[in-house]
Structures are given as C-alpha cells and as structure tokens.
Scaffold this motif. Structure first.
Motif, PDB file in Angstrom:
ATOM      1  N   GLU A 158      11.981  -0.998   9.029  1.00 10.31           N
ATOM      2  CA  GLU A 158      10.967  -1.997   9.348  1.00 10.31           C
ATOM      3  C   GLU A 158      10.157  -2.403   8.132  1.00 10.31           C
ATOM      4  N   GLN A 159      10.051  -1.495   7.156  1.00 11.04           N
ATOM      5  CA  GLN A 159       9.274  -1.824   5.964  1.00 11.04           C
ATOM      6  C   GLN A 159       9.814  -1.111   4.743  1.00 11.04           C
ATOM      7  N   LEU A 160       9.436  -1.643   3.599  1.00 10.80           N
ATOM      8  CA  LEU A 160       9.740  -1.048   2.305  1.00 10.80           C
ATOM      9  C   LEU A 160       8.421  -0.522   1.769  1.00 10.80           C
ATOM     10  N   THR A 161       8.386   0.766   1.403  1.00 13.34           N
ATOM     11  CA  THR A 161       7.172   1.388   0.884  1.00 13.34           C
ATOM     12  C   THR A 161       7.479   2.088  -0.426  1.00 13.34           C
ATOM     13  N   LEU A 162       6.636   1.861  -1.415  1.00 11.18           N
ATOM     14  CA  LEU A 162       6.750   2.532  -2.703  1.00 11.18           C
ATOM     15  C   LEU A 162       5.442   3.266  -2.976  1.00 11.18           C
ATOM     16  N   THR A 163       5.544   4.563  -3.302  1.00 17.44           N
ATOM     17  CA  THR A 163       4.370   5.374  -3.624  1.00 17.44           C
ATOM     18  C   THR A 163       4.567   5.961  -5.015  1.00 17.44           C
ATOM     19  N   PHE A 164       3.633   5.666  -5.908  1.00 17.83           N
ATOM     20  CA  PHE A 164       3.704   6.132  -7.284  1.00 17.83           C
ATOM     21  C   PHE A 164       2.764   7.314  -7.500  1.00 17.83           C
ATOM     22  N   SER A 165       3.014   8.067  -8.555  1.00 18.71           N
ATOM     23  CA  SER A 165       2.200   9.246  -8.862  1.00 18.71           C
ATOM     24  C   SER A 165       0.843   8.871  -9.466  1.00 18.71           C
ATOM     25  N   GLY A 166       0.648   7.616  -9.779  1.00 21.58           N
ATOM     26  CA  GLY A 166      -0.617   7.104 -10.291  1.00 21.58           C
ATOM     27  C   GLY A 166      -0.698   5.614 -10.030  1.00 21.58           C
TER      28      GLY A 166
END
Length: 134
Positions: free
Chosen positions: A40-48
């Motif tokens: 349903e979605q694209l999510t990107l989580t970065f370390s900063g």
C-alpha cells in the motif's frame, strides 16, 4: 590556542563522519521481500536526517511507476508515499539523498510481487465457485 584549533578540527571531523555514516535503516517493502499482495505504501527510514532528492520505483522492464514523489525541502529521517496497485513482477527502488553537509548518498533495493490483488481475488472466486457446484 592550540586546544581551540584541535577542538575545532575534531568537531568538524566528527560532523563529517556522522553525516557520512547515515544510511537507509529500514524500508517497506523490505529489500528482497517476496510479497503476495501489492504494497500500500513505500516507506524509507534513514539512520539520520536527510533530504531526498530522488526516489524511483521501476518494474523489471525498467518502466517507472508514478507515485507522486517530490524532492524533500526539509531534512527528515522518515519518508512515506502511497503506492498505486502494482502488477505481479520484480521491482527496484532507487534513491538519492543529501546529508546535512550536502554529502550525496544513494542506494537501491529490490522486491518481488508474486500475485496481484486482482489475481488473488480471481483465484478465490474460482475456488468459491467450485465449492458451490459440488
């Protein structure tokens, strides 16, 4: 005076080092994920915190999927976009981000969609039809 100069150089080195080590910490879909339904979605989580300059979603034929990505004007560590229904196949996500010091970072990951929602619904309807005819 020497102490101030050393402290300034050390502080500068640490700030470059910290921003250079920012990386993609997590994504949805995950790298190498094998999905049974369209995400349903694209999510990107970065370390900063980063500013995203570009995010591309492409199928196996290198055809881009439009999901209304806009470059980020503000630095953040979490980004998310709703996705259209994807067809069965292999997909690649490519991203380019800028760290706080302007350091350019990039990466990519792949995922596979085994069956589209339409395919699953048709399969369920066929199974249901079969049960009613016996």
């Amino acid at each position: 005076m020497k102490f101030i100069t050393i402290a300034a150089i050390l502080g500068l080195a640490l700030s470059f080092s910290a921003s250079a080590h920012i990386s993609l910490k997590q994504s949805t879909p995950q790298n190498s994920a094998m999905l049974m339904q369209s995400p349903e979605q694209l999510t990107l989580t970065f370390s900063g915190e980063v500013q995203l300059a570009k995010v591309l979603l492409s199928d196996a034929a290198n055809k881009q999927v439009d999901f209304n990505f806009k470059p980020s004007a503000k630095a953040n560590s979490n980004f998310s976009w709703p996705l259209p229904k994807l067809e069965k196949g292999n997909y690649t996500v490519k991203w380019i981000a800028l760290g706080g010091d302007g350091h350019k970072m990039s990466g990519n990951f792949d995922f596979m969609l085994h069956a589209s929602d339409t395919h699953s619904k048709m399969k369920n309807m066929a199974a249901s039809h079969k049960q009613h005819n016996h």
